[in-house]
Write an enzyme that holds these catalytic residues in place. Structure first.
Site, PDB file in Angstrom:
ATOM      1  N   LYS A 121       0.724  -1.308  -0.063  1.00 44.67           N
ATOM      2  CA  LYS A 121      -0.172  -0.126   0.020  1.00 44.67           C
ATOM      3  C   LYS A 121       0.850   1.122   0.277  1.00 44.67           C
ATOM      4  CE  LYS A 121      -2.529   3.614   2.168  1.00 44.67           C
ATOM      5  NZ  LYS A 121      -1.997   4.468   2.911  1.00 44.67           N
ATOM      6  N   ASP A 139      -6.089  -0.277   0.029  1.00 46.24           N
ATOM      7  CA  ASP A 139      -5.982   0.007   1.552  1.00 46.24           C
ATOM      8  C   ASP A 139      -7.452  -0.585   1.948  1.00 46.24           C
ATOM      9  OD1 ASP A 139      -8.014   1.674   0.777  1.00 46.24           O
ATOM     10  OD2 ASP A 139      -7.278   3.562   2.078  1.00 46.24           O
TER      11      ASP A 139
END
Length: 212
Positions: A121, A139
């Site tokens: 991420k 996310d």
DNA sequence: CTCCCGATAT
DNA sequence: ATATCAGGAG
């Protein structure tokens, strides 16, 4: 063969809601974006932007950050939460940058995820915004929306990332990442999604289960 | 799967 | 006062 899901309404709606979607972290270079992104875990970008000006005025680059006393870093980033983990990661990540990458943030996924405290991420945020390398940031928001809207059947973030890259045009990945995060944060929320006002409710497989 | 933690919403 | 938020490491 069964036709693919029509993504046009979805992308158009996101564009309508967030025409100016962009990274809201403040930074001057890849190193600062990397630090800011590590700090942004479980924390709003706004809160991160409150601490980074002072943090970067004291320790602007990997060299000075690697030598900074851990207590000083902890104190400067305290309000972003998880400050002990984050301070340790920022310091050791800076150290790794100096000893393995000549003090520069690497511009590829393989090297980035090897850095302490950096997962896919965080790596995708840095790649997309600092290096303009297209990628999908997955996310918790992107994960939730992807599952709800039927963009993927996977729950593993890396698999979701692959699925999203297959169905969306490469030149939209970075922009879509921002839009999806914002959509998840303010509209298609975890607990009470605003299905009643959602313009793509009709296309949403999860819609009827979510609305009360 | 749990732990790490403060800020914000309720 | 308490619930919620939500990446990465072990």
């Amino acid at each position: 063969m069964g036709g693919k899901k029509d993504l046009a309404p979805f992308m158009e709606y996101l564009k309508e809601l967030f025409p100016e979607a962009h990274c809201e972290l403040t930074y001057n270079d890849p190193f600062q974006l990397l630090v800011a992104t590590i700090l942004s875990a479980q924390c709003t970008d706004k809160q991160v932007n409150k601490v980074t000006p002072l943090l970067f005025s004291e320790y602007a680059d990997a060299e000075s950050m690697a030598e900074a006393p851990i207590e000083k870093i902890e104190k400067l980033i305290h309000s972003t939460g998880f400050y002990k983990n984050k301070a340790k990661n920022i310091k050791s990540m800076s150290h790794a940058l100096i000893h393995e990458h000549n003090g520069k943030v690497p511009d590829n996924m393989e090297s980035l995820v090897k850095l302490p405290g950096v997962g896919r991420k965080t790596a995708n945020v840095v790649l997309g915004n600092a290096f303009k390398v297209p990628g999908m940031v997955v996310d918790t928001h992107v994960k939730r929306i992807s599952n709800r809207y039927g963009l993927t059947k996977n729950s593993d973030p890396e698999k979701i990332e692959q699925d999203l890259m297959k169905i969306f045009p490469r030149d939209r990945w970075t922009e879509l990442s921002h839009q999806l995060v914002l959509f998840g944060r303010y509209f298609c929320t975890a607990k009470k999604p605003n299905c009643n006002e959602c313009k793509i409710f009709a296309y949403c497989p999860a819609g009827n289960k979510l609305v009360k």
